[in-house]
Design an enzyme around this catalytic site. Sequence first.
Site, mmCIF file in Angstrom:
data_model
loop_
_atom_site.group_PDB
_atom_site.id
_atom_site.type_symbol
_atom_site.label_atom_id
_atom_site.label_comp_id
_atom_site.label_asym_id
_atom_site.label_seq_id
_atom_site.Cartn_x
_atom_site.Cartn_y
_atom_site.Cartn_z
ATOM 1 N N ASP A 157 1.219 4.051 -2.993
ATOM 2 C CA ASP A 157 0.819 5.456 -2.801
ATOM 3 C C ASP A 157 1.954 6.415 -3.169
ATOM 4 O OD1 ASP A 157 -1.750 4.887 -1.944
ATOM 5 O OD2 ASP A 157 -1.201 4.770 0.164
ATOM 6 N N SER A 209 -6.764 1.767 -4.417
ATOM 7 C CA SER A 209 -5.607 2.311 -3.699
ATOM 8 C C SER A 209 -4.688 3.097 -4.609
ATOM 9 C CB SER A 209 -4.774 1.168 -3.131
ATOM 10 O OG SER A 209 -5.420 0.596 -2.063
ATOM 11 N N ASP A 227 -22.364 7.347 -12.625
ATOM 12 C CA ASP A 227 -22.840 5.988 -12.354
ATOM 13 C C ASP A 227 -22.145 5.439 -11.109
ATOM 14 O OD1 ASP A 227 -20.313 4.483 -13.188
ATOM 15 O OD2 ASP A 227 -20.745 5.619 -15.013
ATOM 16 N N ASP A 230 -16.037 10.985 -19.028
ATOM 17 C CA ASP A 230 -17.118 10.062 -18.646
ATOM 18 C C ASP A 230 -16.735 8.629 -19.044
ATOM 19 O OD1 ASP A 230 -19.506 9.087 -17.804
ATOM 20 O OD2 ASP A 230 -20.723 10.034 -19.384
ATOM 21 N N ILE A 231 -16.888 7.696 -18.128
ATOM 22 C CA ILE A 231 -16.594 6.282 -18.418
ATOM 23 C C ILE A 231 -17.928 5.556 -18.564
ATOM 24 C CG2 ILE A 231 -15.476 4.174 -17.579
ATOM 25 C CD1 ILE A 231 -13.527 6.490 -18.160
ATOM 26 N N GLY A 242 -22.961 9.815 -18.053
ATOM 27 C CA GLY A 242 -23.215 10.603 -16.848
ATOM 28 C C GLY A 242 -22.707 9.850 -15.626
ATOM 29 N N GLU A 302 0.810 -1.214 0.000
ATOM 30 C CA GLU A 302 0.000 0.000 0.000
ATOM 31 C C GLU A 302 0.848 1.271 0.000
ATOM 32 O OE1 GLU A 302 -3.669 0.235 -0.031
ATOM 33 O OE2 GLU A 302 -2.741 2.060 -0.760
#
Length: 686
Positions: free
Chosen positions: A325, A603, A665, A644-645, A663, A321
């Site tokens: 990061d 993450s 989701d 937008d995906i 839009g 992690e």
Amino acid sequence: MHLIALLEVVSALVGTGMAAVVPSTHVLHEKRGRRHPGLTKRAPGDSILPMRIGLKHNAEALAKAEEWLMDVSHPSSPNFGKHWSQDQVIHSFRASDASVEAVTGWLVDAGISSTRITHSSNKLWLAFDATVKEAEALLKTEYYHDGEHDDDDDNDRVAVGSNAYYLPAHIQEHVDYVTPGVKSTTMDLKRLRRKRAAKRDVAKRDATKGASHRRSKNTLPRPIKNVEEVLSRDVDDLSNCDSIITPACLRALYGYSAPSPHAKVSPKNSMGIFEEGDYYDQPDLDLFFNAYTPSIANGTHPKLDSIDGGVAPLAGFVGGESLLDFTIAYPIIFPQTITLYQTDDEYYAYYTGSRGIFNTFLDALDGSYCNYTAYGETGDSRLDPQYPDKASPADEDPYLGKLQCGVYQPTNIISISYGVYEQDLPYSYQERQCNEYLKLALQGVTIVIASGDTGVGGYNYGTYGDGSYYGCLGDDDAVFTPSEACSCPWVTNVGATEVFPGQTVFEPESAVLVQEHRLDGNYSSSGGFSNIFPIPAYQQKAVQHFFDTANPPYPYYYNGNWQNATNGGIYNRNGHGIPDVSANGWNYPGWYNGSFGTSGGTSMSAPIFASLLNRIVEERIKVGKGPLGFVNPTLYENPQVLNDITNGTNPGCGTNGFNAAKGWDPVTGLGTPNYPKMLELWLSLP
Ligand SMILES: *[C@@H]1O[C@H](CO)[C@@H](O)[C@H](O)[C@H]1NC(C)=O
Ligand SMILES: *[C@@H]1O[C@H](CO)[C@@H](O)[C@H](O)[C@H]1NC(C)=O
Ligand SMILES: *[C@@H]1O[C@H](CO)[C@@H](O)[C@H](O)[C@H]1NC(C)=O
Ligand SMILES: *[C@@H]1O[C@H](CO)[C@@H](O)[C@H](O)[C@H]1NC(C)=O
Ligand SMILES: *[C@@H]1O[C@H](CO)[C@@H](O)[C@H](O)[C@H]1NC(C)=O
Ligand SMILES: CC(=O)N[C@H]1CO[C@H](CO)[C@@H](O)[C@@H]1O
């Protein structure tokens, strides 16, 4: 013998059973619906109880809080960007002087001298120590404890509480609640201390569960076969982004350039990153810099703001992690710096399986939070680590200092890639914490949190302490399980996208989906609808548009009431929609303990989004403007600054989950960052 008889009465008839001994001046303030099954032993009359009286304080403030936040965060507000000072926040959320006087007067009349009473610095509660006998007389109640209950979370501590208690009628309006009371307090009862060795064994057994449960999971690297070939590629090559997402692939996806390593940066804009129970090590960071960002010198590392004994780096305990990061953030923001908020000494992080999360972190950022009362919770709870850490054996390197309260200034942006599920913690615990995120947002802090890696469900294995399964909710394991703390409406919740094989960074991304990646299931972007928090005003239109245009084929319920859904409803139709936005979350390269591989997870998505916001703050500082604070209202009003995906799903609980759609989701939110547009927008705002 008298006590045993009374206990039976309390058990059968809470309230009425006690009424005989309650004077007419007193009224019932709180009682349990059912007697607490664990609290079976009478507390010894001479034990000392840490009494806290939560003042009915801030009900008005809590009701107005959303309006206050929108006033400084909505782009159409004339006060946009006029963030509050910390004093202003404390003052606005505190109790009135009249309440303090009335309650203090009652205590003094009852024999608790004023020198024994402490008034918390945030003005929200009164505290004093009292013997069980004194407290019982004050509240016309009886205290019980769970000394025989073998709970592996507690550290030589027992829970103490009562089943009902009473207050003088004229005091009731000033008091939110009293602890210990119906809400129990965890404390040492000397004669009930159990042997340390036995407890430690239990704790160790639970280590895996405790640690994995609270962490985003896809961060452990997967080895790849063609390491040499991969590492010989040009760092700016974009032809393999469908198998390895390098820093150059991310720049191409989101339209930002590599920062100049010699740029002058503001000393007031270090980016905050939270870690717990997972540590970076310098050699792995250096290997990454050397391969992918040679302009970042070996040895570059975050500034550590250690919380309650948190340490870093820590070579022996390298986890995916922290490294993920930092290797995500540095290439985006360097030479801007990173501030690492590392919580927990190792004992709590690894061995206790403590279910609480984020409270000690928030304590360290805001001293007033340590003793703040909201939603029936005051200060840290029994689920949180207890400091000084007397429970930890000496060889575990315990933290013996006091709980740290208000020791660090929050950074402008804070990225958090941790979380659990809403069902893991009491709702009141999460509501109080969410209110704290709101208070930080009022002060101009932006909190960015990963949405989770398990689609609409939870991790697909294991059980809670009480035997219930934690994959999905309900008897049939069919009800969706929202993640937390990302479900709080006052943070920015980031889901994950992916460049699927055969696609390039010049085509639209899809929602991430990795089949059978983990032992415990598939990886997809957590999303859906909170069972705790209703849809905030800034999001209403976006969620309604989703239901109007891409209505999911599942039955639903309202108000988070999944237990009572008679139609087989599996999601909360009027819950806060999650996530807000998304960013790539799969196939990032890195070294872990010297081995090369790729990893991902939401993450990865959260620090990408947070790093870009940090760059925007930097650009605003250059033109004399302030930090961003809460960004969601600006994003929902300006969805054109995101890509937008519209392809992909987030399966779970035996369903395909929700569909990404045009839009907003509940898989990818409003979409991924378009950095130039985001920058232009925020430079145009005051
Ligand atoms: C930086 O560290 C890496 C990994 O240890 C090493 O391979 C490289 O030679 C170092 N570079 C410099 C300039 O010291
Ligand atoms: C890291 O590698 C060393 C030896 O190369 C090994 O002893 C150690 O257990 C490894 N640590 C982790 C966390 O994998
Ligand atoms: C993972 O996805 C596959 C293919 O859709 C499905 O068959 C399988 O049941 C999923 N695994 C879990 C644990 O949900
Ligand atoms: C379920 O319904 C009962 C009776 O209407 C109510 O008391 C209870 O609070 C409901 N449960 C939830 C979670 O709302
Ligand atoms: C759309 O998403 C699915 C997984 O949900 C994936 O298999 C497919 O390749 C994606 N399509 C494109 C064009 O990326
Ligand atoms: C003023 C006051 O009573 N502060 C308390 C706040 O909470 C911490 C930790 O729980 C206590 O140690 C302080 O005494």
